[in-house]
Design a protein around this motif. Structure first.
Motif, PDB file in Angstrom:
ATOM      1  N   ASP A 233       0.887  -1.135   0.072  1.00 36.94           N
ATOM      2  CA  ASP A 233       0.022  -0.222  -0.126  1.00 36.94           C
ATOM      3  C   ASP A 233       0.936   1.389  -0.091  1.00 36.94           C
ATOM      4  N   ILE A 234       2.096   1.341   0.887  1.00 35.06           N
ATOM      5  CA  ILE A 234       2.651   2.299   0.865  1.00 35.06           C
ATOM      6  C   ILE A 234       3.550   2.623  -0.660  1.00 35.06           C
TER       7      ILE A 234
ATOM      8  N   THR B 280      11.856   1.880   2.503  1.00 41.31           N
ATOM      9  CA  THR B 280      13.293   2.054   2.145  1.00 41.31           C
ATOM     10  C   THR B 280      13.588   1.073   1.042  1.00 41.31           C
ATOM     11  N   PRO B 281      14.907   1.132   0.598  1.00 42.52           N
ATOM     12  CA  PRO B 281      15.309   0.251  -0.354  1.00 42.52           C
ATOM     13  C   PRO B 281      14.968  -1.337   0.448  1.00 42.52           C
ATOM     14  N   LYS B 282      15.098  -1.527   1.687  1.00 48.29           N
ATOM     15  CA  LYS B 282      14.973  -2.788   2.180  1.00 48.29           C
ATOM     16  C   LYS B 282      13.236  -3.358   1.798  1.00 48.29           C
ATOM     17  N   GLY B 283      12.508  -2.209   1.990  1.00 50.33           N
ATOM     18  CA  GLY B 283      11.027  -2.312   1.858  1.00 50.33           C
ATOM     19  C   GLY B 283      10.718  -2.525   0.436  1.00 50.33           C
ATOM     20  N   VAL B 284      11.371  -1.992  -0.461  1.00 50.44           N
ATOM     21  CA  VAL B 284      11.130  -2.028  -1.955  1.00 50.44           C
ATOM     22  C   VAL B 284      11.435  -3.597  -2.388  1.00 50.44           C
TER      23      VAL B 284
ATOM     24  N   ASP C  77      -5.932   2.019  12.263  1.00 46.62           N
ATOM     25  CA  ASP C  77      -5.572   0.921  12.912  1.00 46.62           C
ATOM     26  C   ASP C  77      -4.210   0.149  12.217  1.00 46.62           C
ATOM     27  N   ARG C  78      -4.154   0.291  11.086  1.00 45.48           N
ATOM     28  CA  ARG C  78      -2.773  -0.126  10.313  1.00 45.48           C
ATOM     29  C   ARG C  78      -1.631   0.622  10.819  1.00 45.48           C
ATOM     30  N   GLN C  79      -1.894   1.899  10.939  1.00 43.31           N
ATOM     31  CA  GLN C  79      -0.635   2.748  11.475  1.00 43.31           C
ATOM     32  C   GLN C  79      -0.146   2.442  12.639  1.00 43.31           C
ATOM     33  N   GLY C  80      -0.677   1.832  13.441  1.00 41.99           N
ATOM     34  CA  GLY C  80      -0.173   1.273  14.598  1.00 41.99           C
ATOM     35  C   GLY C  80       0.757   0.246  14.403  1.00 41.99           C
ATOM     36  N   LYS C  81       0.814  -0.520  13.440  1.00 43.32           N
ATOM     37  CA  LYS C  81       1.770  -1.404  13.035  1.00 43.32           C
ATOM     38  C   LYS C  81       2.987  -1.070  12.307  1.00 43.32           C
ATOM     39  N   MET C  82       3.082   0.456  12.003  1.00 48.19           N
ATOM     40  CA  MET C  82       4.028   0.930  11.278  1.00 48.19           C
ATOM     41  C   MET C  82       5.088   1.103  12.029  1.00 48.19           C
ATOM     42  N   GLY C  83       5.216   1.323  13.451  1.00 51.61           N
ATOM     43  CA  GLY C  83       6.318   1.181  14.406  1.00 51.61           C
ATOM     44  C   GLY C  83       7.210   0.104  13.955  1.00 51.61           C
ATOM     45  N   GLN C  84       6.717  -1.067  13.930  1.00 51.75           N
ATOM     46  CA  GLN C  84       7.566  -2.198  13.963  1.00 51.75           C
ATOM     47  C   GLN C  84       8.346  -2.273  12.524  1.00 51.75           C
ATOM     48  N   LEU C  85       7.402  -1.787  11.421  1.00 53.69           N
ATOM     49  CA  LEU C  85       8.179  -1.903  10.156  1.00 53.69           C
ATOM     50  C   LEU C  85       9.348  -0.915  10.029  1.00 53.69           C
ATOM     51  N   ILE C  86       9.040   0.187  10.704  1.00 53.93           N
ATOM     52  CA  ILE C  86       9.871   1.272  10.844  1.00 53.93           C
ATOM     53  C   ILE C  86      11.277   0.609  11.635  1.00 53.93           C
TER      54      ILE C  86
ATOM     55  N   TYR D 243      12.158  -1.226   7.021  1.00 56.22           N
ATOM     56  CA  TYR D 243      11.252  -1.418   5.767  1.00 56.22           C
ATOM     57  C   TYR D 243      11.017   0.011   5.438  1.00 56.22           C
ATOM     58  N   VAL D 244      10.254   0.791   6.388  1.00 54.19           N
ATOM     59  CA  VAL D 244       9.834   1.926   6.148  1.00 54.19           C
ATOM     60  C   VAL D 244      10.554   3.172   6.681  1.00 54.19           C
ATOM     61  N   MET D 245      10.384   4.349   6.013  1.00 54.27           N
ATOM     62  CA  MET D 245      10.785   5.538   6.907  1.00 54.27           C
ATOM     63  C   MET D 245       9.376   6.445   6.862  1.00 54.27           C
ATOM     64  N   LYS D 246       9.711   7.635   7.874  1.00 55.62           N
ATOM     65  CA  LYS D 246       8.555   8.508   7.726  1.00 55.62           C
ATOM     66  C   LYS D 246       9.127   9.652   7.347  1.00 55.62           C
ATOM     67  N   ASP D 247       8.591  10.392   6.240  1.00 58.12           N
ATOM     68  CA  ASP D 247       9.041  11.694   5.804  1.00 58.12           C
ATOM     69  C   ASP D 247       7.975  12.696   6.173  1.00 58.12           C
ATOM     70  N   GLY D 248       7.777  13.442   7.126  1.00 52.33           N
ATOM     71  CA  GLY D 248       6.782  14.352   7.236  1.00 52.33           C
ATOM     72  C   GLY D 248       5.497  13.711   7.827  1.00 52.33           C
ATOM     73  N   ASP D 249       4.544  13.699   7.176  1.00 52.52           N
ATOM     74  CA  ASP D 249       3.087  13.003   7.619  1.00 52.52           C
ATOM     75  C   ASP D 249       3.222  11.615   6.477  1.00 52.52           C
ATOM     76  N   LEU D 250       4.187  11.498   5.560  1.00 54.01           N
ATOM     77  CA  LEU D 250       3.963  10.437   4.803  1.00 54.01           C
ATOM     78  C   LEU D 250       4.905   9.494   5.075  1.00 54.01           C
ATOM     79  N   PHE D 251       4.785   8.114   4.834  1.00 52.41           N
ATOM     80  CA  PHE D 251       5.483   6.711   4.896  1.00 52.41           C
ATOM     81  C   PHE D 251       6.217   6.686   3.482  1.00 52.41           C
ATOM     82  N   GLU D 252       7.366   6.070   3.623  1.00 50.02           N
ATOM     83  CA  GLU D 252       8.037   5.879   2.297  1.00 50.02           C
ATOM     84  C   GLU D 252       8.827   4.411   2.515  1.00 50.02           C
TER      85      GLU D 252
END
Length: 72
Positions: A12-13, A46-50, A22-31, A35-44
């Motif tokens: 989805d990202i 990382t190369p590992k996530g891609v 409810d899914r945003q609560g799971k973002m902490g573990q992915l960060i 796998y994911v980084m936060k850029d302001g209010d958006l999630f992107e």
């Protein structure tokens, strides 16, 4: 190994799809796992996530091809 729900979030990202709180609560573990980084209010991703999304898509494609091929 990522669970299906985590891979769904990564997909989805990567497709810039907004998701429910409810899914945003799971973002902490992915960060935390890189796998994911936060850029302001958006999630992107990382190369590992891609890479994780691409490998999962390739695995699904191989699985679909196996199911479509005739036996015998």
């Amino acid at each position: 190994m990522l669970r299906d729900e985590q891979l769904s979030i990564l997909r989805d990202i990567s497709q810039s799809v907004a998701f429910a709180d409810d899914r945003q609560g799971k973002m902490g573990q992915l960060i935390a796992d890189g796998y994911v980084m936060k850029d302001g209010d958006l999630f992107e991703l990382t190369p590992k996530g891609v890479t994780a999304v691409e490998e999962h898509a390739a695995a699904l494609g191989a699985s679909d091809a196996e199911q479509a091929s005739p036996i015998g």
